[in-house]
Design a protein around this motif. Structure first.
Motif, short mmCIF file in Angstrom:
data_model
loop_
_atom_site.label_atom_id
_atom_site.label_comp_id
_atom_site.label_asym_id
_atom_site.label_seq_id
_atom_site.Cartn_x
_atom_site.Cartn_y
_atom_site.Cartn_z
N ILE A 1 14.32 32.12 37.55
CA ILE A 1 13.02 32.69 37.91
C ILE A 1 12.16 31.65 38.60
O ILE A 1 11.48 31.94 39.57
N SER A 2 12.21 30.42 38.13
CA SER A 2 11.43 29.36 38.76
C SER A 2 11.80 29.19 40.23
O SER A 2 10.95 28.99 41.08
N LEU A 3 13.08 29.32 40.52
CA LEU A 3 13.55 29.14 41.90
C LEU A 3 13.39 30.38 42.76
O LEU A 3 13.32 30.28 43.99
N HIS A 4 13.34 31.55 42.15
CA HIS A 4 13.33 32.80 42.91
C HIS A 4 12.06 33.62 42.69
O HIS A 4 12.06 34.82 42.88
N ASP A 5 10.99 32.97 42.29
CA ASP A 5 9.73 33.65 42.05
C ASP A 5 9.28 34.31 43.36
O ASP A 5 9.16 33.66 44.38
N PRO A 6 9.00 35.64 43.33
CA PRO A 6 8.63 36.33 44.55
C PRO A 6 7.28 35.89 45.11
O PRO A 6 6.97 36.17 46.25
N PRO B 1 3.35 40.72 37.32
CA PRO B 1 3.26 40.80 35.85
C PRO B 1 4.63 40.80 35.17
O PRO B 1 4.80 40.16 34.12
N ALA B 2 5.59 41.50 35.75
CA ALA B 2 6.93 41.54 35.15
C ALA B 2 7.58 40.16 35.19
O ALA B 2 8.21 39.73 34.22
N GLN B 3 7.43 39.46 36.31
CA GLN B 3 8.02 38.13 36.44
C GLN B 3 7.35 37.15 35.48
O GLN B 3 8.03 36.32 34.87
N ILE B 4 6.05 37.26 35.34
CA ILE B 4 5.33 36.37 34.42
C ILE B 4 5.78 36.62 32.98
O ILE B 4 6.01 35.68 32.23
N GLU B 5 5.92 37.89 32.62
CA GLU B 5 6.37 38.20 31.26
C GLU B 5 7.79 37.71 31.01
O GLU B 5 8.10 37.15 29.96
N ALA B 6 8.67 37.91 32.01
CA ALA B 6 10.06 37.43 31.88
C ALA B 6 10.07 35.91 31.74
O ALA B 6 10.77 35.35 30.89
N ALA C 1 15.36 51.09 30.52
CA ALA C 1 16.03 49.96 29.86
C ALA C 1 15.01 49.04 29.20
O ALA C 1 15.23 48.56 28.08
N ILE C 2 13.89 48.81 29.85
CA ILE C 2 12.85 47.93 29.28
C ILE C 2 12.30 48.53 27.99
O ILE C 2 12.11 47.81 27.00
N GLN C 3 12.07 49.83 27.96
CA GLN C 3 11.60 50.46 26.73
C GLN C 3 12.58 50.23 25.58
O GLN C 3 12.19 49.90 24.46
N ALA D 1 14.27 44.33 20.75
CA ALA D 1 13.77 42.96 20.58
C ALA D 1 12.78 42.86 19.43
O ALA D 1 12.64 41.80 18.82
N GLY D 2 12.13 43.97 19.11
CA GLY D 2 11.19 43.98 17.99
C GLY D 2 11.87 43.80 16.65
O GLY D 2 11.27 43.29 15.71
N THR D 3 13.12 44.20 16.56
CA THR D 3 13.85 44.07 15.29
C THR D 3 14.96 43.02 15.34
O THR D 3 15.47 42.63 14.30
N ASP D 4 15.32 42.59 16.54
CA ASP D 4 16.40 41.62 16.70
C ASP D 4 16.00 40.58 17.76
O ASP D 4 16.11 40.85 18.96
N PRO D 5 15.53 39.42 17.32
CA PRO D 5 15.10 38.40 18.28
C PRO D 5 16.17 38.00 19.30
O PRO D 5 15.84 37.56 20.40
N ALA D 6 17.43 38.20 18.96
CA ALA D 6 18.50 37.87 19.91
C ALA D 6 18.44 38.75 21.16
O ALA D 6 19.01 38.40 22.19
N MET D 7 17.74 39.86 21.08
CA MET D 7 17.62 40.77 22.22
C MET D 7 16.52 40.36 23.19
O MET D 7 16.37 40.95 24.26
N GLN D 8 15.75 39.34 22.84
CA GLN D 8 14.66 38.89 23.71
C GLN D 8 15.17 38.50 25.11
O GLN D 8 14.53 38.79 26.11
N SER D 9 16.31 37.85 25.16
CA SER D 9 16.85 37.42 26.46
C SER D 9 17.15 38.61 27.35
O SER D 9 16.88 38.59 28.55
N ARG D 10 17.69 39.68 26.77
CA ARG D 10 17.97 40.88 27.56
C ARG D 10 16.68 41.53 28.05
O ARG D 10 16.63 42.07 29.14
N LEU D 11 15.65 41.49 27.22
CA LEU D 11 14.36 42.00 27.65
C LEU D 11 13.85 41.18 28.84
O LEU D 11 13.37 41.74 29.82
N GLY D 12 13.98 39.86 28.75
CA GLY D 12 13.58 39.02 29.88
C GLY D 12 14.36 39.36 31.14
O GLY D 12 13.78 39.44 32.23
N ASP D 13 15.65 39.59 31.00
CA ASP D 13 16.47 39.96 32.16
C ASP D 13 16.01 41.27 32.77
O ASP D 13 15.91 41.41 34.00
N ALA D 14 15.70 42.25 31.93
CA ALA D 14 15.26 43.56 32.42
C ALA D 14 13.90 43.45 33.12
O ALA D 14 13.69 44.06 34.17
N LEU D 15 13.00 42.65 32.56
CA LEU D 15 11.70 42.45 33.20
C LEU D 15 11.85 41.73 34.53
O LEU D 15 11.15 42.05 35.51
#
Length: 119
Positions: free
Chosen positions: A111-116, A85-90, A45-47, A53-67
């Motif tokens: 993420i701020s509240l649930h950072d592992p 690293p995944a949490q930091i990127e998200a 899913a991340i791939q 997300a590279g062609t549609d900035p609106a997909m950035q949020s979904r990338l963050g969710d997947a990360l």
């Protein structure tokens, strides 16, 4: 799933549906306590989300969710150093998005509240 994988290369809408379907499988496998299977679907899913997300900035949020899901899976597998690293990127994605839209504040706050790695 195989049909979506066959349709996806020629149809961006199918690619988005495939990524969403993979995300749903990630959640199901996590709920079943099968993080190693969730990990495989999450990476796929991340791939796809990266590509979209590279062609549609609106997909950035979904990338963050997947990360974010990837980080949670690593934590569940007892691999917190792989989760970081995944949490930091998200978090970076959510922070960028929240600068232009309050819609993405929820992901940033969660993420701020649930950072592992939070003490």
């Amino acid at each position: 799933m195989d049909n979506l994988r066959r349709l996806a290369p020629a149809n961006p809408a199918s690619l988005s549906v495939l990524a969403d379907t993979l995300g749903n499988l990630v959640r199901v496998y996590r709920e079943l306590g099968r993080p190693s299977e969730a990990l495989l679907y999450c990476l796929e899913a991340i791939q796809i989300h990266c590509r979209l997300a590279g062609t549609d900035p609106a997909m950035q949020s979904r990338l963050g969710d997947a990360l974010h899901q990837l980080g949670r899976i690593h934590k569940e597998m007892g691999q917190p150093s792989d989760a970081l690293p995944a949490q930091i990127e998200a978090f970076a994605i959510y922070r960028r998005l929240s600068a232009v839209s309050s819609v993405n504040i929820d992901g940033l706050a969660w993420i701020s509240l649930h950072d592992p790695h939070r003490q």
